[in-house]
Scaffold this active site. Sequence first.
Site, mmCIF file in Angstrom:
data_model
loop_
_atom_site.group_PDB
_atom_site.id
_atom_site.type_symbol
_atom_site.label_atom_id
_atom_site.label_comp_id
_atom_site.label_asym_id
_atom_site.label_seq_id
_atom_site.Cartn_x
_atom_site.Cartn_y
_atom_site.Cartn_z
ATOM 1 N N ASP A 34 0.812 -1.223 0.000
ATOM 2 C CA ASP A 34 0.000 0.000 0.000
ATOM 3 C C ASP A 34 0.846 1.274 0.000
ATOM 4 O OD1 ASP A 34 -2.084 -1.758 0.214
ATOM 5 O OD2 ASP A 34 -2.969 -0.858 2.008
ATOM 6 N N HIS A 90 3.581 -2.431 3.089
ATOM 7 C CA HIS A 90 3.604 -1.061 2.561
ATOM 8 C C HIS A 90 4.911 -0.789 1.825
ATOM 9 C CE1 HIS A 90 0.459 -0.806 5.625
ATOM 10 N NE2 HIS A 90 0.036 0.322 5.033
#
Length: 356
Positions: free
Chosen positions: A177, A324
Amino acid sequence: MPSHATSPRTSPPARRRRRTLTASCAVLAAALGLAACGTANGALRPQPGVTTASSPAGPTSSAPSAGPTGTPSSPGPSGSGPGTPMPPGAPATSAATATSPAPAAPKPTTPKPPATAPSTAKPPAHSPAPTAPPATRPPSATATPAPPPPPPPANDTATSVVRSTASGGRTVALTFDDGPGPATGQVLDLLAQYGAKATFCQIGQQAAANPALVKRIIAAGHRLCDHSVDHPQPFAALSHDRAGYEIAHAQEQIVRAGGPGTRVSWFRAPGGGFTADNQRIAAGLGLRPLGWSVDPRDWSRPGAASIVASVQSQLRPGGVVLLHDGGGDRSQTVAALKQLLPWLVAQGYRFDFPAG
């Protein structure tokens, strides 16, 4: 000698019979004369103010019948047939006709049509149409349009949140992400070493700022996911219009950065802030809501060892791992990934994409 002396003397009984016979003849002659005179001169006409009793109707006392023109006519001699029409004001000829009121002229009547004649009367307004309607009535041009169908429920396949791999079994889906960012290139290099495929959930603004990285991700065979324009939180509290803007505009930014043919397949709400509304918005844009089943909280930088341990303890076959590659310093994530990739291969996991 007197004359009566020579006349034969009659006996008293003979004289009484003679007088009786003479009187009878006189009465009969008077009656016949009176009748004849009354018939000729109307002697039997009743006097004004005198009421004569009527006798029961008989052959001679029938009511006057209407002539061809509707004017009453006087009875004939026998009283059974039509006689000569009487002029207006003519006197009645009998006591029966004097006391019986003249019948009123019959009202003209309209002849009824034959029973078999077809009726031309129109049916009343509330009557059904004379012919049956067709079995299937075509829609009327003026009919009110049907309301739009309700949006699909939150648990519908198109709107439900994905938390597993497409293939199932001993597979794993790695997702990253908040990129693309400074760590994205390093992540791509590590994935290539192990032949792993991953899904990148990108911020629209980040994709617009790093189009080369977006193109590199696509060229390497990875997939793209919409992660909103600028990652507002709490995302679940956004209005419908704001959520719609965040999802739709981010999709446009990612497609523009990736170039022609770029496909965005999923939408991940920032912080996992899914609602029935934003799930429907995403589904309306052709995006499947994407969740996760493994969260090592690498965004908080707990250390590479903690990240590795959390993934190893939480992962089950078909799981989706949340990591992430953007949003800050992701060096711990890169360090953890160097350990996780060989471990996954050793455990027999195959790399897959999320369902949808």
